[in-house]
Design a protein around this motif. Sequence first.
Motif, PDB file in Angstrom:
ATOM      1  N   GLU A 174       0.829  -1.195   0.000  1.00  0.00           N
ATOM      2  CA  GLU A 174       0.000   0.000   0.000  1.00  0.00           C
ATOM      3  C   GLU A 174       0.872   1.257   0.000  1.00  0.00           C
ATOM      4  OE1 GLU A 174      -3.821  -1.854   0.072  1.00  0.00           O
ATOM      5  OE2 GLU A 174      -3.225   0.218  -0.159  1.00  0.00           O
TER       6      GLU A 174
ATOM      7  N   ALA B  57      -6.545   0.930 -12.519  1.00  0.00           N
ATOM      8  CA  ALA B  57      -7.374   0.208 -11.555  1.00  0.00           C
ATOM      9  C   ALA B  57      -6.944   0.522 -10.127  1.00  0.00           C
ATOM     10  CB  ALA B  57      -7.286  -1.292 -11.822  1.00  0.00           C
ATOM     11  N   SER B  58      -5.630   0.619  -9.918  1.00  0.00           N
ATOM     12  CA  SER B  58      -5.140   0.941  -8.581  1.00  0.00           C
ATOM     13  C   SER B  58      -5.653   2.304  -8.122  1.00  0.00           C
ATOM     14  CB  SER B  58      -3.608   0.924  -8.587  1.00  0.00           C
ATOM     15  OG  SER B  58      -3.095   1.403  -7.367  1.00  0.00           O
TER      16      SER B  58
ATOM     17  N   ILE C 242      -8.305   3.968  -9.252  1.00  0.00           N
ATOM     18  CA  ILE C 242      -9.771   3.985  -9.119  1.00  0.00           C
ATOM     19  C   ILE C 242     -10.204   3.378  -7.795  1.00  0.00           C
ATOM     20  CG2 ILE C 242     -11.884   2.936 -10.041  1.00  0.00           C
ATOM     21  CD1 ILE C 242     -10.793   3.466 -12.833  1.00  0.00           C
ATOM     22  N   TYR C 243      -9.554   2.295  -7.371  1.00  0.00           N
ATOM     23  CA  TYR C 243      -9.934   1.646  -6.115  1.00  0.00           C
ATOM     24  C   TYR C 243      -9.525   2.479  -4.904  1.00  0.00           C
ATOM     25  CZ  TYR C 243     -11.194  -2.611  -8.606  1.00  0.00           C
ATOM     26  OH  TYR C 243     -11.816  -3.529  -9.426  1.00  0.00           O
ATOM     27  N   ARG C 244      -8.659   3.452  -5.084  1.00  0.00           N
ATOM     28  CA  ARG C 244      -8.163   4.213  -3.941  1.00  0.00           C
ATOM     29  C   ARG C 244      -8.680   5.647  -3.877  1.00  0.00           C
ATOM     30  NH1 ARG C 244      -5.179   0.150  -5.075  1.00  0.00           N
ATOM     31  NH2 ARG C 244      -4.033  -0.946  -3.437  1.00  0.00           N
TER      32      ARG C 244
ATOM     33  N   HIS D 104     -11.901   8.347  -3.663  1.00  0.00           N
ATOM     34  CA  HIS D 104     -13.282   8.376  -3.163  1.00  0.00           C
ATOM     35  C   HIS D 104     -14.164   9.278  -4.012  1.00  0.00           C
ATOM     36  CE1 HIS D 104     -11.958   6.241   0.408  1.00  0.00           C
ATOM     37  NE2 HIS D 104     -10.962   7.114   0.542  1.00  0.00           N
TER      38      HIS D 104
ATOM     39  N   THR E  25     -16.428   9.696  -6.838  1.00  0.00           N
ATOM     40  CA  THR E  25     -17.221   8.862  -7.746  1.00  0.00           C
ATOM     41  C   THR E  25     -17.228   9.425  -9.162  1.00  0.00           C
ATOM     42  OG1 THR E  25     -18.637   8.230  -5.897  1.00  0.00           O
ATOM     43  CG2 THR E  25     -19.463   7.803  -8.122  1.00  0.00           C
TER      44      THR E  25
ATOM     45  N   LYS F 236     -14.041   8.553 -10.910  1.00  0.00           N
ATOM     46  CA  LYS F 236     -14.018   7.131 -11.268  1.00  0.00           C
ATOM     47  C   LYS F 236     -14.780   6.881 -12.561  1.00  0.00           C
ATOM     48  CE  LYS F 236     -13.736   5.095  -6.625  1.00  0.00           C
ATOM     49  NZ  LYS F 236     -14.421   4.213  -5.661  1.00  0.00           N
TER      50      LYS F 236
ATOM     51  N   PHE G  10      -8.214  -5.527 -12.956  1.00  0.00           N
ATOM     52  CA  PHE G  10      -9.229  -4.913 -12.106  1.00  0.00           C
ATOM     53  C   PHE G  10      -9.698  -5.864 -10.999  1.00  0.00           C
ATOM     54  CE2 PHE G  10      -9.368  -1.717 -15.351  1.00  0.00           C
ATOM     55  CZ  PHE G  10      -9.861  -0.586 -14.715  1.00  0.00           C
TER      56      PHE G  10
ATOM     57  N   LYS H 152      -8.547  -5.371  -6.869  1.00  0.00           N
ATOM     58  CA  LYS H 152      -9.684  -5.116  -5.981  1.00  0.00           C
ATOM     59  C   LYS H 152      -9.476  -5.790  -4.640  1.00  0.00           C
ATOM     60  CE  LYS H 152     -14.720  -5.488  -5.694  1.00  0.00           C
ATOM     61  NZ  LYS H 152     -15.950  -5.931  -6.384  1.00  0.00           N
ATOM     62  N   TYR H 153      -8.753  -6.920  -4.628  1.00  0.00           N
ATOM     63  CA  TYR H 153      -8.589  -7.690  -3.387  1.00  0.00           C
ATOM     64  C   TYR H 153      -7.177  -7.603  -2.853  1.00  0.00           C
ATOM     65  CZ  TYR H 153     -13.039  -9.576  -4.930  1.00  0.00           C
ATOM     66  OH  TYR H 153     -14.353  -9.699  -5.341  1.00  0.00           O
TER      67      TYR H 153
END
Length: 510
Positions: free
Chosen positions: A64, A172-173, A175-177, A179, A181, A184, A504, A508-509
């Motif tokens: 991270e 993708a990294s 977008i997932y981090r 906030h 919207t 995104k 993606f 995500k996980y």
Amino acid sequence: MADPPGCCRSCATCLLCLYSCQWITAKKEKRKGLRTTKVIPRVMLSRGWPAPAWEAQSGDWGAEGFWLGGSLWLDWSLLLLIATAVLITYSAVLILPALPACRMLCAPLTALCPAPQTLLILTALVVAAAFIGLGIKWAEEWRSARVSLQATGPFLHIGIVGGMTLLAWPLASFIYRTHNTGLKVFLLFVYCMVMIALYLAPLGITSPCIMEENQLPPKPALVGHRGAPMLAPENTLMSLYKAVDCDVQVFETDVMVSADGVPFLMHDEELTRTTNVQAVFPERAALNSTTFNWTDLQQLDAGSWFLERRPFPTVQSLSAGDRYQVTEQRIPSLEQVLEAAKQSNISIMFDLRPENHSDYQSFVNATLEVILQSGIPLQQVLWLPDGFREQVKQQAPGIQQVYGRKRLQNEKEPLLHVNLPYQDMSSEEIRQYRQDNISVNLYVVNQPWLFSVLWCSGVSSVTTNACQVLKEMKHPIWLLPSSTYLMIWIVVDCTSFLAILWAFLLLKYV
């Protein structure tokens, strides 16, 4: 979240070291005993974001830390590279509507420390300068873009799809981090539209070399541009003989007429570039070539400049015998060249210069007289000048008339030969002319890739400086059956889609 493997922590720490000023500061303070706890990236604190789970659980930098410190700069650099290219190309259409989005995209960048900010600014400046530089350098080359894309289109498509597929990981990294919207949705929409366009791009790729082997037209004949100018001084007898050794079928040249009525070979209106006129006649060096008598022209050395200036790298590889022969070259008369062409069974195509001369008609008469007296078969002479063409047809009907233009809709007399820049003829036009039995010669073609595209298109001949290179080509650089290209297209698109989907889902996980 569990700690990543030790190798991942090491890689993340190394990459973070390159991009995070805060990490470097923390290490210095730790060595001095001023700090014992781990630090949180300044980008998070300045934005009021909560401390990440990995800080509370592991108390160490993990993957991270890499994504928030190092990859943030990489993510925005990649996005900035793409955005800069798009804005420069379509600035008139996209600048105004993109301004709110730009402000939204660039907001997190203010949280970076000075080093990444400086790198981002430098990246933007370098990309902008590159595009501006290419625009200036290629100001006269944009007409070649069509044929260049025909040559590289199938492979360029694969490369762009691969690059955009790799971009899915940092995208993708991010977008997932984030906030935001709206951001995104905007990024996903743009990325999806670009990928769909790329997946369908082969529908618009019409490279002439996508064909079956048995459909390949005959190899174009070679026309020596002023002879073989990479192997000998241009417009000399040595250049003609070198062109004959290269299996050139036509010797292309330029003819002028001296003050006493002798046609001779010379391209430039002045003699300074290809002779030593400045040393022999310094007071007359700047005068037009046609102001010199033939006896004066014969005193000039027309070869030594070739060794001194080295207009092509091939000059360095000349043998000792060739170098001596170069120094012996003089300006040849048209009569001498016609005799050499007749003995070598090579055709000659020439333009008569200068076209705007007040005594141009006498130039035509003098040139025709030399041709008719030379005894060369008239079908070996290709006449390019437009001035007094009808007179030439009447006095020497056997001479082949070559036109420097495309045929007209209401052409009274059908064209048999055209001579044009390769940028002016599309593959479709070349095929149509070929079906109508019109010989098409395109100039100046030196690169094997360009020769390959024109070969696949069905051009009759090309004018070239590099006859020694094109002579050795027995086949186009690449020839791809349509069924094979279809298979490559499907495999690349499917592989790209699966790789993006994997990126993606995996991130995500993580």
